[in-house]
Scaffold this motif. Structure first.
Motif, mmCIF file in Angstrom:
data_model
loop_
_atom_site.group_PDB
_atom_site.id
_atom_site.type_symbol
_atom_site.label_atom_id
_atom_site.label_comp_id
_atom_site.label_asym_id
_atom_site.label_seq_id
_atom_site.Cartn_x
_atom_site.Cartn_y
_atom_site.Cartn_z
ATOM 1 N N ARG A 297 -2.705 15.880 14.517
ATOM 2 C CA ARG A 297 -3.836 16.577 15.125
ATOM 3 C C ARG A 297 -5.159 15.985 14.627
ATOM 4 O O ARG A 297 -6.067 15.717 15.404
ATOM 5 C CB ARG A 297 -3.737 18.079 14.802
ATOM 6 C CG ARG A 297 -4.340 18.971 15.846
ATOM 7 C CD ARG A 297 -4.111 20.467 15.659
ATOM 8 N NE ARG A 297 -3.749 20.928 14.329
ATOM 9 C CZ ARG A 297 -2.534 21.372 13.983
ATOM 10 N NH1 ARG A 297 -1.572 21.428 14.883
ATOM 11 N NH2 ARG A 297 -2.284 21.784 12.753
ATOM 12 N N GLU A 298 -5.254 15.784 13.320
ATOM 13 C CA GLU A 298 -6.457 15.178 12.739
ATOM 14 C C GLU A 298 -6.679 13.767 13.280
ATOM 15 O O GLU A 298 -7.808 13.369 13.566
ATOM 16 C CB GLU A 298 -6.352 15.143 11.219
ATOM 17 C CG GLU A 298 -6.520 16.486 10.555
ATOM 18 C CD GLU A 298 -6.355 16.408 9.039
ATOM 19 O OE1 GLU A 298 -6.437 15.291 8.481
ATOM 20 O OE2 GLU A 298 -6.138 17.469 8.432
ATOM 21 N N TYR A 299 -5.581 13.043 13.412
ATOM 22 C CA TYR A 299 -5.671 11.685 13.949
ATOM 23 C C TYR A 299 -6.229 11.718 15.368
ATOM 24 O O TYR A 299 -7.141 10.952 15.715
ATOM 25 C CB TYR A 299 -4.287 11.015 13.927
ATOM 26 C CG TYR A 299 -4.289 9.628 14.508
ATOM 27 C CD1 TYR A 299 -4.711 8.543 13.757
ATOM 28 C CD2 TYR A 299 -3.858 9.404 15.820
ATOM 29 C CE1 TYR A 299 -4.712 7.267 14.292
ATOM 30 C CE2 TYR A 299 -3.863 8.127 16.359
ATOM 31 C CZ TYR A 299 -4.284 7.063 15.603
ATOM 32 O OH TYR A 299 -4.292 5.805 16.128
ATOM 33 N N ALA A 300 -5.710 12.614 16.194
ATOM 34 C CA ALA A 300 -6.171 12.737 17.576
ATOM 35 C C ALA A 300 -7.644 13.147 17.623
ATOM 36 O O ALA A 300 -8.430 12.607 18.421
ATOM 37 C CB ALA A 300 -5.306 13.746 18.324
ATOM 38 N N GLU A 301 -8.044 14.070 16.763
ATOM 39 C CA GLU A 301 -9.446 14.491 16.714
ATOM 40 C C GLU A 301 -10.349 13.333 16.302
ATOM 41 O O GLU A 301 -11.421 13.126 16.871
ATOM 42 C CB GLU A 301 -9.613 15.663 15.742
ATOM 43 C CG GLU A 301 -9.010 16.957 16.218
ATOM 44 C CD GLU A 301 -9.012 18.040 15.142
ATOM 45 O OE1 GLU A 301 -9.564 17.810 14.043
ATOM 46 O OE2 GLU A 301 -8.450 19.129 15.403
ATOM 47 N N ALA B 263 -10.757 10.870 19.084
ATOM 48 C CA ALA B 263 -11.715 11.380 20.073
ATOM 49 C C ALA B 263 -13.146 11.184 19.573
ATOM 50 O O ALA B 263 -14.031 10.776 20.333
ATOM 51 C CB ALA B 263 -11.437 12.852 20.363
ATOM 52 N N LYS B 264 -13.380 11.472 18.297
ATOM 53 C CA LYS B 264 -14.715 11.280 17.724
ATOM 54 C C LYS B 264 -15.111 9.808 17.760
ATOM 55 O O LYS B 264 -16.254 9.463 18.065
ATOM 56 C CB LYS B 264 -14.764 11.791 16.283
ATOM 57 C CG LYS B 264 -14.788 13.290 16.167
ATOM 58 C CD LYS B 264 -14.846 13.717 14.708
ATOM 59 C CE LYS B 264 -14.782 15.223 14.569
ATOM 60 N NZ LYS B 264 -14.826 15.657 13.168
ATOM 61 N N LEU B 265 -14.168 8.935 17.447
ATOM 62 C CA LEU B 265 -14.435 7.496 17.474
ATOM 63 C C LEU B 265 -14.842 7.059 18.880
ATOM 64 O O LEU B 265 -15.808 6.310 19.047
ATOM 65 C CB LEU B 265 -13.202 6.721 17.003
ATOM 66 C CG LEU B 265 -13.314 5.201 17.016
ATOM 67 C CD1 LEU B 265 -14.433 4.736 16.086
ATOM 68 C CD2 LEU B 265 -11.986 4.573 16.612
ATOM 69 N N GLN B 266 -14.148 7.542 19.893
ATOM 70 C CA GLN B 266 -14.499 7.228 21.276
ATOM 71 C C GLN B 266 -15.903 7.724 21.610
ATOM 72 O O GLN B 266 -16.680 7.032 22.265
ATOM 73 C CB GLN B 266 -13.480 7.839 22.252
ATOM 74 C CG GLN B 266 -12.240 7.011 22.443
ATOM 75 C CD GLN B 266 -12.545 5.638 22.975
ATOM 76 O OE1 GLN B 266 -12.501 4.656 22.236
ATOM 77 N NE2 GLN B 266 -12.868 5.537 24.238
ATOM 78 N N GLN B 267 -16.226 8.933 21.153
ATOM 79 C CA GLN B 267 -17.556 9.480 21.403
ATOM 80 C C GLN B 267 -18.629 8.604 20.774
ATOM 81 O O GLN B 267 -19.657 8.321 21.386
ATOM 82 C CB GLN B 267 -17.660 10.902 20.860
ATOM 83 C CG GLN B 267 -16.870 11.924 21.647
ATOM 84 C CD GLN B 267 -16.881 13.294 20.982
ATOM 85 O OE1 GLN B 267 -17.241 13.443 19.816
ATOM 86 N NE2 GLN B 267 -16.470 14.309 21.734
#
Length: 96
Positions: free
Chosen positions: A10-14, A17-21
């Motif tokens: 879950r942390e990895y996915a979050e 997502a932050k990295l993409q942002q």
């Protein structure tokens, strides 16, 4: 142990997502920078064209001149003390 693994996923996915942002934010900022730089180039080009047109309007004799001939004439004119004084005075008036 599976909860820890699930939490890490879950942390990895979050974080992904932050990295993409952040990547999108950097991309937008780079595009904005290019837009402003392009605008400055366009303003400069417009200024040069209108001033060149003004010179041709005031002195139509320069139209058939070569670029080298025109630059030589411009250097000769702008090296005259009275012309330098007039240019400086006009620049000061514009700056006020």
């Amino acid at each position: 142990m599976s909860k820890d693994l699930e939490q890490l996923r879950r942390e990895y996915a979050e974080n992904e997502a932050k990295l993409q942002q952040y990547r999108h934010r950097v991309q937008r900022l780079e595009q904005r920078k290019k837009y402003y730089e392009k605008g400055e180039r366009q303003k400069r080009a417009h200024r040069l064209i209108t001033r060149g047109a003004a010179v041709e309007s005031v002195a139509p004799e320069v139209r058939p001149m070569s670029e080298q001939g025109f630059y030589s004439l411009a250097e000769q004119i702008f090296s005259m003390p009275e012309v330098r004084a007039a240019v400086q005075a006009a620049a000061q008036r514009e700056g006020e």
